[in-house]
Design an enzyme around this catalytic site. Structure first.
Site, PDB file in Angstrom:
ATOM      1  N   LEU A   1       0.842  -1.206   0.000  1.00 59.34           N
ATOM      2  CA  LEU A   1       0.000   0.000   0.000  1.00 59.34           C
ATOM      3  C   LEU A   1       0.873   1.249   0.000  1.00 59.34           C
ATOM      4  O   LEU A   1       1.028   1.942   1.007  1.00 59.34           O
ATOM      5  CB  LEU A   1      -0.928  -0.010   1.233  1.00 59.34           C
ATOM      6  CG  LEU A   1      -1.621  -1.340   1.563  1.00 59.34           C
ATOM      7  CD1 LEU A   1      -2.549  -1.176   2.762  1.00 59.34           C
ATOM      8  CD2 LEU A   1      -2.399  -1.849   0.354  1.00 59.34           C
ATOM      9  N   ASP A   2       1.428   1.561  -1.150  1.00 53.24           N
ATOM     10  CA  ASP A   2       2.418   2.637  -1.252  1.00 53.24           C
ATOM     11  C   ASP A   2       1.781   3.916  -1.776  1.00 53.24           C
ATOM     12  O   ASP A   2       0.950   3.884  -2.686  1.00 53.24           O
ATOM     13  CB  ASP A   2       3.545   2.195  -2.191  1.00 53.24           C
ATOM     14  CG  ASP A   2       4.766   3.089  -2.083  1.00 53.24           C
ATOM     15  OD1 ASP A   2       4.877   3.835  -1.100  1.00 53.24           O
ATOM     16  OD2 ASP A   2       5.613   3.042  -2.997  1.00 53.24           O
ATOM     17  N   GLY A   3       2.189   5.033  -1.189  1.00 56.35           N
ATOM     18  CA  GLY A   3       1.798   6.331  -1.738  1.00 56.35           C
ATOM     19  C   GLY A   3       0.743   7.082  -0.963  1.00 56.35           C
ATOM     20  O   GLY A   3       0.253   8.119  -1.433  1.00 56.35           O
TER      21      GLY A   3
END
Length: 285
Positions: free
Chosen positions: A55-57
């Protein structure tokens, strides 16, 4: 902004004013029908059983839209609920999310406290209202070195696992206080303890691969078929290094709160296109 993005992504060419006249209930029905039709078409090909997400960003999304601190993560959680609904409709059996790395404890203390508070709030909310988890049949499991978490967070995790333990349609594996290197060390330590308790014969003193994998955090769960990392990053960041030998890696150019159904569909299409190649990789010693 176009009010019905599902029509845009499905390449329908409709007059904007006409679309705005569509009743909301009718548009939702059309959306649901098209989505189910699309998922049905996909089901004629080989379907993955397990999808994992990094779950990047969330922070960069918040900065992009000038949101308050933590609001990017809030929107990321809301989008996770939407994605879970999609993967349930697509008949996935397992979903893994990389929620918090052991390395994340190195961030500023106030940021770590904020993230832990948000995680606990979401756990408590899901315990108080399990309607969505029950509707989708989601059983939630927490994977990682949980002793690193505050006692209140650990207790909230235990309550949530207990509240959803009877659901059996979709397993959500939440990796928290996790790194792949820690998982491997954990597996080796547990395997050594088991060997030490066994007989002292030559075979008994050896750690076998099957025993090592059994004692890892993800022991008993199938390896992921697809690993998605948002933000366009292709690094695994110490996540599922052991389990991704024959896994499709997909890195869409969007932040986690922006990932949508079309990204999921594209990931499945890429998996189906490379299915036989990935299966050969998995069978290699």
């Amino acid at each position: 902004m176009f009010p019905y993005p599902f029509l845009r992504c499905m390449n329908f060419r409709m007059d904007k004013k006409l679309v705005q006249l569509l009743p909301i209930k009718l548009s939702n029905n059309i959306h649901g029908f098209l989505r189910k039709f699309l998922f049905k078409v996909l089901s004629f090909g080989p379907m993955p059983k397990h999808i994992a997400f990094i779950l990047d960003g969330n922070r960069r999304y918040g900065k992009k839209w000038n949101l308050t601190e933590g609001e990017g993560h809030e929107r990321g959680f809301c989008n996770l609920m939407t994605i879970l609904n999609y993967v349930h409709e697509m008949k996935f059996q397992y979903v893994t999310v990389y929620a918090f790395s052991i390395d994340n404890f190195r961030r500023k203390a106030d940021e770590v406290q904020l993230l832990m508070r948000l995680i606990k709030e979401k756990m408590d909310a899901l315990v108080e209202d399990t309607s969505m988890a029950d509707k989708l049949g989601i059983r939630i499991e927490f994977i990682g070195k949980l002793e690193l978490l505050d006692e209140s967070v650990r207790e909230a995790a235990k309550k949530l696992m207990k509240a959803t333990e009877k659901n059996d349609q979709l397993v959500l594996l939440v990796s928290i206080a996790y790194t792949s290197t820690d998982e491997i060390v954990h597996g080796v330590e547990r395997s050594c303890m088991e060997v030490r308790d066994e007989d002292d014969d030559d075979d008994g003193m050896m750690i076998k691969l099957v025993d090592l994998e059994k004692n890892m955090y993800f022991g008993g769960y199938p390896d992921p078929d697809i690993l998605v990392r948002t933000s366009g990053e292709t690094r695994l960041s110490n996540f599922l290094l052991w389990q991704t030998k024959g896994c499709l890696l997909y890195a869409p150019l969007c932040f986690w709160p922006e990932i949508s159904m079309r990204h999921l569909v594209w990931a499945v299409l890429k998996y189906q296109r490379r299915f036989f190649y990935l299966e050969r990789i998995k069978k290699q010693p």
